[in-house]
Write an enzyme that holds these catalytic residues in place. Structure first.
Site, PDB file in Angstrom:
ATOM      1  N   ASP A 369      25.519  18.423  11.781  1.00 47.71           N
ATOM      2  CA  ASP A 369      25.733  18.310  10.341  1.00 47.71           C
ATOM      3  C   ASP A 369      24.947  17.090   9.859  1.00 47.71           C
ATOM      4  O   ASP A 369      24.478  16.281  10.668  1.00 47.71           O
ATOM      5  CB  ASP A 369      27.239  18.147  10.088  1.00 47.71           C
ATOM      6  CG  ASP A 369      27.558  17.888   8.635  1.00 47.71           C
ATOM      7  OD1 ASP A 369      27.016  18.600   7.779  1.00 47.71           O
ATOM      8  OD2 ASP A 369      28.326  16.954   8.361  1.00 47.71           O
ATOM      9  N   ASP A 561      31.624  16.290  11.345  1.00 51.82           N
ATOM     10  CA  ASP A 561      32.702  15.349  11.034  1.00 51.82           C
ATOM     11  C   ASP A 561      33.655  15.831   9.949  1.00 51.82           C
ATOM     12  O   ASP A 561      34.730  15.263   9.780  1.00 51.82           O
ATOM     13  CB  ASP A 561      32.106  14.009  10.584  1.00 51.82           C
ATOM     14  CG  ASP A 561      31.467  14.106   9.207  1.00 51.82           C
ATOM     15  OD1 ASP A 561      31.757  13.265   8.354  1.00 51.82           O
ATOM     16  OD2 ASP A 561      30.677  15.035   8.980  1.00 51.82           O
ATOM     17  N   ASP A 565      33.242  21.575   8.867  1.00 57.33           N
ATOM     18  CA  ASP A 565      32.591  21.734  10.169  1.00 57.33           C
ATOM     19  C   ASP A 565      33.521  22.345  11.214  1.00 57.33           C
ATOM     20  O   ASP A 565      33.064  22.742  12.293  1.00 57.33           O
ATOM     21  CB  ASP A 565      32.088  20.382  10.696  1.00 57.33           C
ATOM     22  CG  ASP A 565      30.994  19.799   9.829  1.00 57.33           C
ATOM     23  OD1 ASP A 565      30.195  20.588   9.291  1.00 57.33           O
ATOM     24  OD2 ASP A 565      30.941  18.567   9.679  1.00 57.33           O
TER      25      ASP A 565
END
Length: 668
Positions: A369, A561, A565
């Site tokens: 990410d 995080d 996600d």
């Protein structure tokens, strides 16, 4: 470390098996899995490894040493017959009693073939044929192996606990007429808490203050602070930024996310690595086979050896039995993985199971990410362009932005260089979604996005509409005078972390983000990533991962995080969450948690996995190699009980020391 484990956390599991057991890891037998569910509670707890844990072995060692002196050095006349037997029996009992008790417990549950019964049979046999010192030595070294193992497990577990103890240490709660500080675990549902600026909210609750700004990054992964108003819920771990607040608790500490994570750590060893499971299955078959082979060593020669001597062949059978005990394998392999978990925790990395240590060694694709994972999740000024003096320009901009609580305003205020200017600000007006207008030093000033200037018909450079990053424009007296560009800063260690991943054999680096595709592609180009996709919703991230997984040669680790996600973390081969700023859901879903959010720790976790796997394989080769050699020597009568002691317990000790070695390795 007191009160670290919440009340609802189960008993810790053995480092070597999945049963809930006493803290003393005294059940690493090959057939131990058959004992699941029965009462296997022992009281010889050595988890703390205080002096009492070493007392039985110390007594046996001293008595054995004196006995050997009286046997072979001093040759004391009275030390014969029953006196000699009683002396060695006294030396034998302190270390043998726990093993005899465990052997009896396994036999009661029809589990006859494990290291407990092998040890008891071999040492009883040694006493039967008069080899008292050897019988004591076998059991003594076995006990020492247990102590080494317990010490290693305790050390690893304490490393994990220390790193996880990030909860607020105190909670300010109203009791009687005033507020007092107590342990968060002592706070009940419905009590009134006070949280000061800079403090973490200790328990989940409802805010009673008018409003407050909180940093929610640890819970939601959102880099921007959020304003909470009266009646809204706040979660433990959020940080109060602007004022003292009061809240009413909704949950006990034991129900917090930190407590749940600790619970998972305590049971990490129950998730076995494939190597460990294979060895345990092998040991269940191996143990009864070697028991019957030892029996054949005693019986078969009767039919083929003319000068058959039962005493001699019984001794050979006992030697064979001691050598064949699978202690070195079934102790050192799980301990190797648990040592790897401990080493990782000492480096700020939490593995939720040994299987993920092994899986990480095969990772060849890392997907990540953007916000909060490879970036800091906070804005910073990275470029400025103005027709004014730059210090004067920033002075106007900062005096305007000082009137706002927006994260972009805070980023501008954090920029240094205009402290010498003090302007008077009047008639401030904040226009939602646009920016701020005010009289600054008598001049009509606007600070905001392009829409704000368009609202008042103020011309600005067309190319600013092409900027992929956030820009703040400034106009004075209806004239555009300049702009600043702000961007989410990359983490300092990101470039080094990506290079380290390449060195560890990662062939493909992929970026998936919900940010605009322009920003994502710009970031990917700068970091030399292989692929990048922007403007993604959580379900689109999942689709991208599923597309990558169609190639069966890919082993994918995803690093993220945020709450969005969590689905991707769940479907990846290994999910890695940033723990300091990561969301509660992401941390719970992930297989590996990086406690300090440093991206370079992703490569470190792979290094630890590879080092752990190497040590485990070294132990397998060591145990099999030495045992095979001494088994052949024992069956032919060329190895004594002392050789058997080395082949069994000595090799186990060497394997344990090798497994412990990983906790002292440096992985920087």
């Amino acid at each position: 470390m007191e009160n670290l484990v919440p009340a609802k956390v189960k008993k810790p599991t053995c480092a070597c098996c999945s049963d809930e057991v006493h803290t003393h890891v005294h059940q690493h037998g090959g057939s131990h899995s058959s004992m699941e569910g029965h009462d296997h509670d022992h009281n010889h707890d050595t988890s703390g490894l205080g002096w009492k844990a070493y007392l039985p072995a110390s007594i046996s060692f001293v008595l054995l040493g004196i006995g050997l002196l009286l046997d072979y050095v001093v040759e004391f006349p009275i030390f014969r017959g029953y006196v000699r037997f009683v002396w060695y029996a006294l030396a034998y009992m302190p270390v043998a009693w726990p093993v005899v008790r465990d052997a009896w417990a396994t036999i009661r549950h029809l589990d006859f073939f494990n290291e407990f019964t092998l040890m008891v049979l071999a040492t009883f046999g040694a006493f039967y044929i008069g080899e008292y010192p050897e019988g004591v030595a076998v059991m003594l070294f076995y006990a020492l192996g247990e102590l080494f193992q317990s010490a290693a497990v305790t050390r690893a577990r304490s490393n994990i606990k220390a790193l996880l103890d990030i909860r607020p240490k105190r909670a300010t709660v109203k009791r009687g007429a005033g507020f007092i500080q107590v342990n968060p675990e002592e706070v009940q549902v419905g009590e009134l808490l006070q949280v000061k600026v800079g403090e973490r909210v200790p328990l989940d609750g409802i805010i009673l203050s008018e409003q407050a700004q909180l940093d929610t990054a640890a819970i939601t992964g959102e880099g921007r602070p959020k304003v909470y108003r009266r009646g809204e819920g706040v979660l433990a771990g959020m940080v109060v930024l602007d004022r003292v607040i009061e809240l009413k608790t909704e949950k006990l500490y034991a129900d917090s996310s930190i407590a749940r994570i600790l619970d998972m750590v305590q049971h990490a060893s129950s998730r076995k690595a494939k190597t460990e499971l294979l060895i345990r299955r092998f040991a269940k078959i191996y143990t009864p086979i070697v028991f019957f082979l030892a029996l054949l060593v005693v019986c078969i020669p009767y039919f083929f050896v003319a000068s058959y001597n039962f005493h001699d062949w019984l001794y050979r059978g006992l030697v064979f039995l001691v050598i064949s005990c699978p202690c070195a394998l079934v102790i050192s392999i799980p301990l190797g993985f648990f040592g790897g978990i401990g080493a990782a925790s000492r480096n700020g990395i939490l593995f939720k199971g040994a299987n993920f240590l092994e899986s990480l060694t095969k990772v060849n694709t890392v997907v990540m990410d953007k916000t909060g994972t490879i970036t800091k999740g906070t804005f910073a000024v990275n470029y400025m362009e103005t027709v004014l003096d730059k210090v004067e320009f920033m002075a106007y901009l900062q005096h305007l932005e000082r009137q706002s609580n927006h994260p972009i305003a805070k980023a501008i205020l954090n920029y240094t260089g205009s402290a010498e200017h003090v302007f008077e600000v009047e008639e401030v007006k904040e226009i939602a979604g646009h920016g701020i207008e005010a009289l600054v030093n008598g001049r009509w000033a606007l600070a905001g996005n392009a829409k704000l200037l368009e609202r008042y018909g103020i011309a600005y450079p067309e190319q600013l509409n092409m900027e992929v990053d956030t820009v703040v424009l400034l106009a004075l007296d209806k004239e555009y005078v300049g702009f600043v560009r702000l961007a989410d800063e990359l983490k300092e260690d990101i470039v080094g972390g990506l290079l380290a991943l390449r060195k560890e054999g990662v062939k493909e680096l992929v970026l998936l983000s919900g940010d605009s595709d322009g920003i994502v592609q710009k970031t990917a180009l700068y970091l030399k990533l292989d692929r990048a996709f922007g403007n993604l919703l959580p379900e689109q991230k999942v689709e991208n991962i599923e597309a990558l997984k169609k190639d069966k040669h890919r082993v994918i680790a995803f690093v993220g995080d945020g709450i969005n996600d969590a689905p991707v973390l769940a479907i990846s081969d290994v999910g890695i969450a940033m723990g300091a700023m990561g969301s509660d859901v992401a941390i719970e879903t992930a297989d590996v948690v990086i406690q300090d959010d440093r991206f370079e720790k992703v490569a470190t976790s792979i290094k630890i996995g590879k080092a752990t796997k190497a040590i485990v394989y070294q132990n397998i080769v060591l145990a099999f190699g030495v045992k095979l050699l001494v088994l052949l020597l024992g069956a032919s009568g060329m190895a004594t009980m002392w050789g058997a002691v080395f082949a069994d317990v000595g090799v186990a000790l060497l394997a344990i020391l090798n497994a412990v070695r990983i906790q002292n390795m440096k992985f920087d």
